[in-house]
Design a protein around this motif. Structure first.
Motif, PDB file in Angstrom:
ATOM      1  N   LEU A 198      -4.428 -19.409  44.596  1.00  0.00           N
ATOM      2  CA  LEU A 198      -3.495 -20.290  44.168  1.00  0.00           C
ATOM      3  C   LEU A 198      -2.356 -19.805  44.172  1.00  0.00           C
ATOM      4  CD1 LEU A 198      -4.691 -22.257  40.882  1.00  0.00           C
ATOM      5  CD2 LEU A 198      -5.523 -22.274  43.178  1.00  0.00           C
ATOM      6  N   PHE A 199      -1.795 -21.056  45.112  1.00  0.00           N
ATOM      7  CA  PHE A 199      -0.327 -20.636  45.495  1.00  0.00           C
ATOM      8  C   PHE A 199       1.052 -21.447  44.724  1.00  0.00           C
ATOM      9  CE2 PHE A 199      -2.581 -19.080  49.252  1.00  0.00           C
ATOM     10  CZ  PHE A 199      -2.455 -17.802  49.029  1.00  0.00           C
ATOM     11  N   ARG A 200       2.088 -20.508  44.940  1.00  0.00           N
ATOM     12  CA  ARG A 200       3.506 -21.767  44.091  1.00  0.00           C
ATOM     13  C   ARG A 200       4.327 -21.237  45.706  1.00  0.00           C
ATOM     14  NH1 ARG A 200       7.927 -20.020  41.540  1.00  0.00           N
ATOM     15  NH2 ARG A 200       7.045 -18.227  40.735  1.00  0.00           N
ATOM     16  N   TYR A 201       4.985 -21.964  45.677  1.00  0.00           N
ATOM     17  CA  TYR A 201       5.627 -22.762  46.654  1.00  0.00           C
ATOM     18  C   TYR A 201       7.249 -22.854  45.996  1.00  0.00           C
ATOM     19  CZ  TYR A 201       1.578 -22.863  49.733  1.00  0.00           C
ATOM     20  OH  TYR A 201       0.451 -22.638  49.837  1.00  0.00           O
ATOM     21  N   ASP A 202       7.916 -22.997  47.308  1.00  0.00           N
ATOM     22  CA  ASP A 202       9.401 -23.282  46.654  1.00  0.00           C
ATOM     23  C   ASP A 202       9.970 -23.753  47.706  1.00  0.00           C
ATOM     24  OD1 ASP A 202      10.083 -22.435  49.189  1.00  0.00           O
ATOM     25  OD2 ASP A 202      11.659 -20.576  49.703  1.00  0.00           O
TER      26      ASP A 202
END
Length: 446
Positions: free
Chosen positions: A293-297
């Motif tokens: 899972l990734f978190r993005y700006d």
């Protein structure tokens, strides 16, 4: 030793402690048939571990979180929980529940049971030890969801984890390959898992995690007495597809090597599992795009990552994880020009961990890491051949693995299905061909 975590044991008893219920006439609002595998005491235990004493369970519901093709060994649900605390106000929290699939027959029954035991072992016993090594090195914990409850009870396996979507993490589209920015995050975090396990093993009398936790030495080839006979037809079908692609797409120089690979894929798989220090660490084991899972700006750039699904964790070479990741989740256009950079990123992250822990010597050089990676490319080829038809298939093309009774017949049909899929899924054909291009580039076929 028995490595099966139970409700009475595990690192951090708060994960598994059975509390006296404090509830305000709590109830579950049923939405589908999976609810029977989730018990109120489990939801309560997870809530108490997360929020502490003084919480009261009010209601909880379950909803689907994935679709067919996203996960093959368990069912993934979201638990929506309403609770109150000392202020008597109602609050909401959600968790992710991984529920062992029931009703599985044949090959996947034994493997699904093994995978649940492995992940419970990882969260309950091994992860706290790895994080302790990182804490000693004054580094942050491994990037994984918090585990609030687990049970490996037969036919009732369940893990209740932090719902990372509430912190902005999301899954990448599995039909789109990851770019270099995603790759850097993954190479760094895999290095931290590998390096912390390298440090941990230095404290063990055996220097071998698989001797301490025998499940780490249990894999596709030995999870049951009949495992080899059951698994070999599947792996042969996967590699037969590569042979067909080579025959039809002009890779004649690879045919002898590919036909040898297709004649004994499980034997080659087992050979790659044999590891020698310093390339003997705890591996994630299942490094494909759906397990991150990734978190993005605000500019949609990935800035953080969480690793999921330690169901196939094993002791092995770090290159097993790296080649699996590369051949299941990146295009050739990403991996080929950036490989050396990715490996330097990996080594720098590995070095940060071991140097931070009492100036421990880094156990290998960059050239040695590169050589180890190249020697494990065949493992990546095997993983790519098996995973890519799953990664790039629509939900309607996802295979039914719950009722495999005749392994050889199922494997033959699956091989035919993949070959048919190649005729209409041009992305899959390009990705499979790109694996063969790498075999040529690296001289893997001799």
């Amino acid at each position: 030793m028995d490595d099966r975590p139970t409700l009475e044991e595990g690192a951090g008893d708060s994960l598994v402690q059975q509390p006296h219920l404090q509830k305000e006439e709590s109830k579950v609002v049923e939405t589908n048939e999976a609810e029977g595998q989730v018990e109120e005491q489990q939801v309560w235990a997870a809530l108490r571990h997360d929020k502490g004493n003084g919480v009261h369970l009010v209601t909880w519901t379950i909803e689907d979180l994935t679709q067919k093709g996203d996960n093959y060994t368990c069912t993934v649900k979201r638990l929506n929980v309403t609770f109150s605390q000392d202020d008597q106000h109602h609050h909401q929290v959600s968790y992710v529940a991984k529920i062992q699939q029931i009703g599985i027959e044949g090959l996947m029954k034994s493997f699904s049971e093994l995978s649940f035991k492995k992940e419970c072992l990882f969260y309950g016993k091994i992860l706290p030890l790895l994080n302790a090594e990182l804490q000693e090195a004054k580094l942050e914990p491994l990037r994984l969801p918090q585990c609030h409850y687990y049970s490996c009870e037969e036919n009732k396996g369940i893990l209740i984890l932090e719902d990372l979507s509430k912190r902005g993490f999301k899954m990448a589209d599995r039909k789109h390959t990851l770019d270099a920015a995603h790759a850097e995050l993954l190479f760094r975090e895999l290095a931290r898992i590998h390096a912390s396990s390298y440090l941990l093993q230095a404290h063990l009398a055996s220097s071998n995690l698989a001797e301490e936790y025998i499940l780490l030495a249990t894999d596709w080839h030995n999870y049951s007495e009949t495992a080899e006979a059951e698994v070999n037809p599947f792996m042969q079908g996967d590699t037969n597809v590569l042979v067909t692609i080579a025959e039809t797409e002009g890779y004649d120089e690879l045919l002898p090597w590919l036909k040898d690979l297709a004649s004994r894929p499980l034997s080659i798989f087992k050979d790659h599992l044999k590891t020698v220090p310093p390339f003997a660490v705890l591996c994630h084991g299942d490094c494909w795009i759906n397990n991150f899972l990734f978190r993005y700006d605000s500019a949609d750039r990935p800035v953080d990552v969480r690793l999921l699904d330690l169901q196939v964790c094993r002791r092995g070479s770090p290159a097993l994880d790296l080649t699996t990741l590369v051949y299941t989740s990146f295009s050739r256009e990403v991996r080929s020009p950036n490989l050396h950079h990715f490996l330097h990123v990996y080594l720098a992250s590995f070095t940060d961990v071991v140097i931070g822990r009492n100036n421990t010597t880094v156990p290998f050089t960059y050239d040695e890491l590169l050589k180890e990676y190249q020697e494990k490319i065949t493992f990546g080829v095997l993983m790519g051949a098996g995973y890519l038809p799953l990664v790039l298939a629509d939900a309607s093309d996802a295979p039914d693995i719950k009722h495999i009774v005749d392994e050889e017949e199922w494997a033959k049909q699956r091989e035919a299905d993949v070959l048919e899929l190649l005729t209409r899924n041009h992305q899959l054909l390009r990705r499979m061909r790109s694996i063969l291009d790498d075999v040529v580039e690296f001289g893997v076929a001799g």
